[in-house]
Scaffold this motif. Structure first.
Motif, PDB file in Angstrom:
ATOM      1  N   LEU A   1      35.309  38.462  41.378  1.00 23.30           N
ATOM      2  CA  LEU A   1      35.402  37.141  40.754  1.00 23.30           C
ATOM      3  C   LEU A   1      34.029  36.522  40.495  1.00 23.30           C
ATOM      4  CD1 LEU A   1      38.512  35.729  42.625  1.00 23.30           C
ATOM      5  CD2 LEU A   1      38.355  36.470  40.239  1.00 23.30           C
TER       6      LEU A   1
ATOM      7  N   PHE B   1      36.011  34.705  33.305  1.00 23.89           N
ATOM      8  CA  PHE B   1      36.011  34.164  34.662  1.00 23.89           C
ATOM      9  C   PHE B   1      36.371  32.680  34.575  1.00 23.89           C
ATOM     10  CE2 PHE B   1      33.328  37.828  34.519  1.00 23.89           C
ATOM     11  CZ  PHE B   1      33.582  38.500  35.690  1.00 23.89           C
TER      12      PHE B   1
ATOM     13  N   LYS C   1      36.167  40.316  29.932  1.00 25.01           N
ATOM     14  CA  LYS C   1      36.487  39.584  31.173  1.00 25.01           C
ATOM     15  C   LYS C   1      36.143  38.099  31.052  1.00 25.01           C
ATOM     16  CE  LYS C   1      34.165  42.382  33.902  1.00 25.01           C
ATOM     17  NZ  LYS C   1      33.692  43.092  35.122  1.00 25.01           N
TER      18      LYS C   1
ATOM     19  N   LEU D   1      40.215  36.016  37.285  1.00 22.25           N
ATOM     20  CA  LEU D   1      39.652  36.878  36.250  1.00 22.25           C
ATOM     21  C   LEU D   1      40.763  37.171  35.261  1.00 22.25           C
ATOM     22  CD1 LEU D   1      37.507  38.888  35.130  1.00 22.25           C
ATOM     23  CD2 LEU D   1      38.546  40.596  36.620  1.00 22.25           C
TER      24      LEU D   1
END
Ligand SMILES: CCCCC/C=C\C/C=C\C/C=C\C/C=C\CCCC(=O)SCCNC(=O)CCNC(=O)[C@H](O)C(C)(C)COP(=O)(O)OP(=O)(O)OC[C@H]1O[C@@H](n2cnc3c(N)ncnc32)[C@H](O)[C@@H]1OP(=O)(O)O
Length: 206
Positions: free
Chosen positions: A20, A147, A145, A168
């Motif tokens: 994370l 976050f 990705k 995520l």
């Protein structure tokens, strides 16, 4: 790069999975130029969604609004059907509300993304009839990705912190749903002009 949104009592990464923490070359999330204006209701991405669908009788009926940057706010009223213990919300239901809030960030990025990882801190018990004020924000992007972090506060946007989550999300193509969804629902979604319009809001072409 921004860190945890308001409400974090400790640095986001302190007790979180390494997955994370964005990599050093992650970039700041970019609000899409055609994203809904701050304050605008985002609507549901799918009418039968358990989190936000208006045609889902068992759902949470979460309504999210665009915030500034890549952020949203949402309110969730805890009902008696959401109990896990007498008079208190079930943690899984609360995690769902956080997941849905984080998923709504897709409207601002205009990408289709699904939850890969979601870590939740349950900070305070949440009584039935509470209104949870949820706030979610994308904090970094690295390739596919995304976050992001969210909080849930009791009674008002400045109320006591009850929930905190870091997640995520992973960008996917619309084929993710077509390939994995039950054919019956996929066919119905693709035949529904309203659903196709919503999918277009994410710049996908079902
Ligand atoms: C025609 C019909 C259209 C209908 C659609 C209509 C509208 C659509 C619009 C929006 C709707 C979208 C979402 C809904 C929004 C809100 C609802 C709440 C959100 C959810 O509730 S959504 C459901 C729960 N969600 C899932 O159902 C996901 C199941 N899962 C998978 O489908 C795969 O698992 C996937 C896709 C996640 C990844 O698979 P993949 O093969 O594409 O990619 P890969 O594995 O290579 O991962 C790429 C990089 O992410 C890292 N990574 C991945 N997962 C990780 C993990 N868990 N921990 C740490 N790192 C992870 C890797 O380590 C790698 O990192 P690196 O690039 O650094 O190597």
């Amino acid at each position: 790069m921004s860190t945890v949104p308001s409400g974090g009592n400790r640095p986001r990464s302190a007790a979180r999975s390494p997955a994370l923490t964005p990599p050093a070359d992650a970039i700041a999330p970019v609000r899409h130029p055609d994203a809904p204006a701050p304050g605008e209701l985002l609507g549901s991405h799918y009418a039968h969604c358990f989190g936000c669908g208006d045609e889902q009788p068992h759902g949470l009926h979460l309504q999210a609004r665009a915030g500034e940057g890549v952020s949203i706010t949402a309110e969730f009223t805890v009902r008696p059907s959401h109990q896990g213990a007498p008079g208190l919300a079930h943690g899984g239901v609360l995690a769902t509300a956080l997941d849905e809030s984080l998923g709504a960030l897709s409207w601002l990025l205009r990408v289709v993304a699904v939850t890969g990882k979601l870590e939740t801190d349950f900070v305070r018990p949440v009584p039935v009839d509470s209104v949870l004020f949820l706030a979610a924000e994308a904090t970094a992007v690295s390739g596919r990705k995304i976050f992001c972090s969210a909080t849930g506060r009791l009674g008002s946007p400045e109320g006591p912190l009850a929930l905190r989550a870091d997640a995520l999300f992973v960008e996917v193509k619309v084929d993710h749903f077509i390939d994995n969804g039950r054919p019956e629902e996929i066919r119905a979604a693709m035949a529904d002009p309203d659903q196709v319009r919503r999918a277009r809001a994410f710049e996908v072409n079902p």
